[in-house]
Scaffold this motif. Structure first.
Motif, PDB file in Angstrom:
ATOM      1  N   TYR A 118       0.846  -1.199   0.000  1.00 38.05           N
ATOM      2  CA  TYR A 118       0.000   0.000   0.000  1.00 38.05           C
ATOM      3  C   TYR A 118       0.879   1.247   0.000  1.00 38.05           C
ATOM      4  O   TYR A 118       1.721   1.443   0.886  1.00 38.05           O
ATOM      5  CB  TYR A 118      -0.906  -0.018   1.232  1.00 38.05           C
ATOM      6  CG  TYR A 118      -1.947   1.067   1.223  1.00 38.05           C
ATOM      7  CD1 TYR A 118      -2.886   1.147   0.204  1.00 38.05           C
ATOM      8  CD2 TYR A 118      -1.986   2.019   2.235  1.00 38.05           C
ATOM      9  CE1 TYR A 118      -3.841   2.145   0.188  1.00 38.05           C
ATOM     10  CE2 TYR A 118      -2.946   3.028   2.230  1.00 38.05           C
ATOM     11  CZ  TYR A 118      -3.866   3.074   1.202  1.00 38.05           C
ATOM     12  OH  TYR A 118      -4.807   4.067   1.186  1.00 38.05           O
ATOM     13  N   ASP A 174      -3.713   3.331   6.036  1.00 39.18           N
ATOM     14  CA  ASP A 174      -3.518   1.973   5.525  1.00 39.18           C
ATOM     15  C   ASP A 174      -4.457   1.001   6.221  1.00 39.18           C
ATOM     16  O   ASP A 174      -4.878  -0.002   5.648  1.00 39.18           O
ATOM     17  CB  ASP A 174      -2.063   1.526   5.664  1.00 39.18           C
ATOM     18  CG  ASP A 174      -1.435   1.947   6.985  1.00 39.18           C
ATOM     19  OD1 ASP A 174      -1.790   3.029   7.483  1.00 39.18           O
ATOM     20  OD2 ASP A 174      -0.618   1.196   7.534  1.00 39.18           O
ATOM     21  N   ARG A 190       2.374  -1.159   4.371  1.00 39.40           N
ATOM     22  CA  ARG A 190       2.371   0.214   3.883  1.00 39.40           C
ATOM     23  C   ARG A 190       3.819   0.664   3.674  1.00 39.40           C
ATOM     24  O   ARG A 190       4.683   0.347   4.482  1.00 39.40           O
ATOM     25  CB  ARG A 190       1.707   1.131   4.911  1.00 39.40           C
ATOM     26  CG  ARG A 190       1.856   2.610   4.585  1.00 39.40           C
ATOM     27  CD  ARG A 190       1.353   3.476   5.745  1.00 39.40           C
ATOM     28  NE  ARG A 190       1.547   4.892   5.465  1.00 39.40           N
ATOM     29  CZ  ARG A 190       1.234   5.864   6.323  1.00 39.40           C
ATOM     30  NH1 ARG A 190       0.707   5.561   7.493  1.00 39.40           N
ATOM     31  NH2 ARG A 190       1.435   7.129   6.002  1.00 39.40           N
ATOM     32  N   GLY A 245      -2.427   2.535  -4.215  1.00 40.10           N
ATOM     33  CA  GLY A 245      -2.599   3.599  -3.229  1.00 40.10           C
ATOM     34  C   GLY A 245      -3.526   4.676  -3.756  1.00 40.10           C
ATOM     35  O   GLY A 245      -3.954   4.639  -4.914  1.00 40.10           O
TER      36      GLY A 245
END
Ligand SMILES: [Zn+2]
Lengths: 366, 153
Positions: free
Chosen positions: A23, A37, A53, A84
């Motif tokens: 992410y 996240d 993340r 993202g």
């Protein structure tokens, strides 16, 4: 979710085929939701899967793509989704947030922002190389023109140097049109093993190089005195590029690279970066840009998408560079945005106080 | 849907930043003695402003301090004519100045420049121009205890 679906569709895959999710999320202050996240796990298919993340400021998107590559290159995973989204537009005080990058005891009090940081780079570039404001303005003119071919660009249009020069100063010598917008957007790429890529894709974009280099947050260490590099030059990017070229086996970047998607949130950044990437000598970029060397039909097409100057949703801006670079190599860029015969595309990201640079090189089957 | 709703909101978070031994020593000299002192790397000789407890180039701790000069040279500058939330009221000029005897440049306001015309102000603040350090009469032990002024405004 939209970005994830679009990337999976393009790859001919579904969420079932994805083994892990990376992410791409930069500072959460722009979004105004802490730990986004955690908030977005479901929307990007993270549920029930390994999920991490990545955050390296403005460079986040490239670092996330690097992390996706490392997942697959390690042999532990065959297919990874890097995804993202960001909504910088919703933040009413984005420069107040960016001011907090700097030291609270010694520097923050003086209103340092990313815009003043660009001003410091610009005044040094102007002093050392004689770069003029009009030459910076031309970067914005070309970028917004290129963005006309990019359906997802935030700013686009035919503007002139005079328009840029007439736009209000945000801090001298940086004007509004020298500056990226606050955007909202999402981006995603699917990274798979070589075996899978050959099976699923007629013309995949191969990851040829990943490199990142960090530097001190203190800008004053990079000007005069005992400075080891000059803030006018993106020397940290030059170091990252040198390593990336070594990995990709590129000896002459000017001849072997056809297009570049650069994270340049201000016009001066792009001039400094193309020099650091070895596309030209230091101080030469303004003139070459004026002569059209970085235009769509020039020697190296820089930011065919319009780049960061035309859309900056910070968490995914550098991931968008990877997406656009990959589309160029795969021959799938929108018409008008597609550069001819792309063998190598260079994508970059930049984070913090111009202190962290990341490079990814994508190439064709060779 | 063409018009979607928005909801106003915000974060208001307060901190007590630790100044630490290095910062405390720097700010005590600033407040008590009207002096700017800086740590000097025992290995490469780098005199660092803002002060740091280690040399990041040599990766060694520092315990030697030196006093730097009260004049210096502008290395970079800008003038900000617009207001940003929670940032200083415009217009203001800031500059990175390499104080005589220091190896790195430190930012502060430059206060004796006429900022009514941005282009003229920028010419006066050019890189290479000399400035002096001016101390406040009532010092509080913060970075605002001094600012810069052009030697020839
Ligand atoms: Zn040292």
């Amino acid at each position: 979710m939209q970005a994830a679906m679009a990337a999976l569709d393009d790859a001919g895959m579904t969420m079932e085929d994805i083994e892990a999710v990376v992410y791409s999320m930069a500072p959460s202050e722009f979004l105004g939701v802490n730990e986004p996240d955690r908030w977005c796990v479901d929307a990007v298919g993270g549920r029930g899967r390994p999920f991490m993340r990545i955050h390296t400021g403005g460079a986040t998107g490239i670092s996330a793509a690097h992390a996706g590559f490392y997942h697959v290159a390690s042999g532990l995973f065959d297919s990874v989704l890097v995804v993202g989204a960001d909504k910088v537009r919703e933040c009413r005080d984005s420069q107040q947030v960016l001011n907090t990058i700097w030291d609270p005891l010694f520097e923050r009090q003086f209103g340092l922002t990313t815009i003043t940081m660009a001003a410091f780079q610009a005044v040094r570039h102007m002093q050392i190389y004689g770069t003029r404001e009009e030459r910076m303005a031309l970067v914005a003119v070309r970028s917004r023109g290129n963005a006309l071919n990019n359906p997802v660009a935030h700013l686009k249009g035919r503007i002139t140097v005079d328009d840029v020069m007439a736009s209000p100063y945000l801090c001298w010598p940086i004007k509004k049109y020298d500056t990226c917008p606050s955007s909202a957007g999402g981006a995603a790429v699917v990274i798979v093993s070589e075996e899978k890529a050959r099976k699923r894709c007629t013309r995949p974009a191969w990851i040829k190089a990943c490199s990142e280099v960090a530097n001190t947050v203190f800008l004053g260490d990079q000007m005069g005195g005992m400075a080891q590099m000059d803030f006018a030059d993106s020397d940290i990017l030059a170091m990252a590029a040198e390593e990336a070229y070594r990995q990709a086996g590129i000896r002459n970047p000017r001849r072997e690279i056809q297009t570049a998607e650069l994270y340049a949130p201000f016009t001066i950044c792009e001039l400094s970066m193309v020099e650091a990437l070895g596309f030209c000598r230091k101080g030469e970029s303004g003139r070459l840009n004026e002569e059209g060397f970085f235009s769509m039909d020039g020697g190296i097409a820089v930011n065919p998408s319009g780049g960061t100057l035309c859309a900056n949703a910070i968490a995914i801006t550098a991931l968008a560079r990877v997406c656009d670079g990959a589309l160029q190599v795969m021959g799938k860029a929108p018409s008008g945005m597609q550069v001819r015969n792309v063998r190598h595309a260079v994508c970059t990201g930049e984070g913090g106080s111009f202190q962290f640079h990341a490079v990814m090189i994508l190439g064709d089957d060779d | 849907m063409k018009e979607m709703m928005t909801l106003k909101g915000g974060w208001n978070v307060k901190y007590n930043y630790a100044v630490g031994p290095t910062g405390t020593r720097f700010f005590k000299a600033l407040k008590g003695e009207a002096k700017i002192i800086a740590p000097k790397c025992p290995k490469c000789g780098l005199v660092m402003l803002p002060p740091r407890s280690f040399c990041e180039r040599c990766f060694v701790p520092i315990d030697e301090w030196v006093e730097v000069g009260m004049e210096g040279t502008i290395q970079a500058f800008t003038v900000v004519p617009v207001k940003f939330e929670s940032l200083p009221d415009p217009p203001y000029a800031i500059a990175y100045v390499l104080l005589d005897g220091a190896g790195t440049a430190m930012v502060n306001f430059v206060k004796n420049v006429d900022l009514s015309d941005l282009r003229k102000a920028a010419k006066k603040l050019a890189i290479g121009k000399r400035v002096r350090v001016v101390f406040e009469k009532k010092r509080k032990g913060t970075i605002h205890d001094f600012h810069y002024e052009l030697l020839k405004p």
